[in-house]
Design an enzyme around this catalytic site. Sequence first.
Site, PDB file in Angstrom:
ATOM      1  N   HIS A 208      21.487  -9.322  -1.915  1.00 25.74           N
ATOM      2  CA  HIS A 208      21.781 -10.465  -1.071  1.00 25.74           C
ATOM      3  C   HIS A 208      23.013 -10.172  -0.229  1.00 25.74           C
ATOM      4  O   HIS A 208      23.711  -9.190  -0.434  1.00 25.74           O
ATOM      5  CB  HIS A 208      21.955 -11.754  -1.882  1.00 25.74           C
ATOM      6  CG  HIS A 208      23.173 -11.819  -2.733  1.00 25.74           C
ATOM      7  ND1 HIS A 208      23.709 -13.000  -3.178  1.00 25.74           N
ATOM      8  CD2 HIS A 208      23.988 -10.856  -3.223  1.00 25.74           C
ATOM      9  CE1 HIS A 208      24.775 -12.768  -3.915  1.00 25.74           C
ATOM     10  NE2 HIS A 208      24.963 -11.472  -3.960  1.00 25.74           N
TER      11      HIS A 208
ATOM     12  N   CYS B 230      31.272  -9.231  -0.093  1.00 20.29           N
ATOM     13  CA  CYS B 230      29.936  -9.803  -0.326  1.00 20.29           C
ATOM     14  C   CYS B 230      29.231 -10.124   0.993  1.00 20.29           C
ATOM     15  O   CYS B 230      28.058 -10.463   1.008  1.00 20.29           O
ATOM     16  CB  CYS B 230      30.021 -11.050  -1.188  1.00 20.29           C
ATOM     17  SG  CYS B 230      30.563 -10.694  -2.868  1.00 20.29           S
TER      18      CYS B 230
ATOM     19  N   HIS C 228      24.134  -6.165  -0.776  1.00 23.57           N
ATOM     20  CA  HIS C 228      24.557  -5.580  -2.044  1.00 23.57           C
ATOM     21  C   HIS C 228      23.706  -6.232  -3.126  1.00 23.57           C
ATOM     22  O   HIS C 228      23.071  -7.247  -2.888  1.00 23.57           O
ATOM     23  CB  HIS C 228      26.057  -5.797  -2.302  1.00 23.57           C
ATOM     24  CG  HIS C 228      26.428  -7.215  -2.540  1.00 23.57           C
ATOM     25  ND1 HIS C 228      26.568  -8.137  -1.525  1.00 23.57           N
ATOM     26  CD2 HIS C 228      26.689  -7.890  -3.696  1.00 23.57           C
ATOM     27  CE1 HIS C 228      26.899  -9.308  -2.037  1.00 23.57           C
ATOM     28  NE2 HIS C 228      26.977  -9.192  -3.355  1.00 23.57           N
TER      29      HIS C 228
ATOM     30  N   HIS D 273      22.676  -7.200  -7.455  1.00 23.31           N
ATOM     31  CA  HIS D 273      23.118  -7.587  -8.794  1.00 23.31           C
ATOM     32  C   HIS D 273      21.961  -7.453  -9.771  1.00 23.31           C
ATOM     33  O   HIS D 273      20.796  -7.595  -9.402  1.00 23.31           O
ATOM     34  CB  HIS D 273      23.585  -9.044  -8.816  1.00 23.31           C
ATOM     35  CG  HIS D 273      24.796  -9.308  -8.000  1.00 23.31           C
ATOM     36  ND1 HIS D 273      26.062  -8.997  -8.425  1.00 23.31           N
ATOM     37  CD2 HIS D 273      24.934  -9.858  -6.767  1.00 23.31           C
ATOM     38  CE1 HIS D 273      26.933  -9.337  -7.495  1.00 23.31           C
ATOM     39  NE2 HIS D 273      26.273  -9.868  -6.477  1.00 23.31           N
TER      40      HIS D 273
ATOM     41  N   ASP E  44      12.578 -10.816  -8.307  1.00 23.78           N
ATOM     42  CA  ASP E  44      12.889  -9.474  -8.792  1.00 23.78           C
ATOM     43  C   ASP E  44      12.619  -8.412  -7.728  1.00 23.78           C
ATOM     44  O   ASP E  44      11.558  -8.389  -7.101  1.00 23.78           O
ATOM     45  CB  ASP E  44      12.084  -9.160 -10.058  1.00 23.78           C
ATOM     46  CG  ASP E  44      12.554  -7.891 -10.743  1.00 23.78           C
ATOM     47  OD1 ASP E  44      13.779  -7.631 -10.753  1.00 23.78           O
ATOM     48  OD2 ASP E  44      11.702  -7.158 -11.270  1.00 23.78           O
ATOM     49  N   HIS E  45      13.611  -7.533  -7.539  1.00 19.87           N
ATOM     50  CA  HIS E  45      13.547  -6.443  -6.563  1.00 19.87           C
ATOM     51  C   HIS E  45      13.281  -6.947  -5.150  1.00 19.87           C
ATOM     52  O   HIS E  45      12.529  -6.336  -4.391  1.00 19.87           O
ATOM     53  CB  HIS E  45      12.526  -5.384  -6.996  1.00 19.87           C
ATOM     54  CG  HIS E  45      13.041  -4.539  -8.110  1.00 19.87           C
ATOM     55  ND1 HIS E  45      12.970  -4.946  -9.428  1.00 19.87           N
ATOM     56  CD2 HIS E  45      13.665  -3.336  -8.118  1.00 19.87           C
ATOM     57  CE1 HIS E  45      13.519  -4.010 -10.193  1.00 19.87           C
ATOM     58  NE2 HIS E  45      13.952  -3.037  -9.418  1.00 19.87           N
TER      59      HIS E  45
ATOM     60  N   GLU F 292      25.662 -13.557 -12.717  1.00 17.41           N
ATOM     61  CA  GLU F 292      25.628 -12.613 -11.601  1.00 17.41           C
ATOM     62  C   GLU F 292      26.246 -11.290 -12.035  1.00 17.41           C
ATOM     63  O   GLU F 292      25.835 -10.220 -11.613  1.00 17.41           O
ATOM     64  CB  GLU F 292      26.383 -13.196 -10.406  1.00 17.41           C
ATOM     65  CG  GLU F 292      26.197 -12.406  -9.139  1.00 17.41           C
ATOM     66  CD  GLU F 292      26.777 -13.104  -7.949  1.00 17.41           C
ATOM     67  OE1 GLU F 292      26.002 -13.548  -7.081  1.00 17.41           O
ATOM     68  OE2 GLU F 292      28.026 -13.231  -7.876  1.00 17.41           O
TER      69      GLU F 292
END
Length: 136
Positions: free
Chosen positions: A15, A34, A40, A42, A80-81, A125
Amino acid sequence: MRVTVSRKAHFNAAHRLYRKDWSMEQNNAVFGKCNNPNFHGHNYELIVSVTGEIDPETGFVIDVKILSDLIKEEVEQRLDHKNLNLDVPEFFDLNPTAENIAVVIWNLLRQHIKSTLDLEVVLYETPRNFVTYKGN
């Protein structure tokens, strides 16, 4: 007797924290690294808890298999991903902060869980940074 049943899950996502209506300078001042234009990621950890009365017939508050399948379908498969900013419609116009992600997850799950049951989402996170949302 009210009991809480919890299920852990995880997903990996990228994100960028920024607001389209702000200048790059203002975004950098508020969101720092960020706000990386290249995004980037998580490794998010999720705990979903459902609280309610124990069903006298089944002995369950909620069947954990049903809760597990619901998390997989509504959260993991959707997030996810993924690049949250680019791939997930809920974040096209919503900054994907941990707070907003937790609220989106809660809303995705809430519609599938009986209204007599309380729902809580805890989203990590990082191992030390997490948010909790209970729908209020």
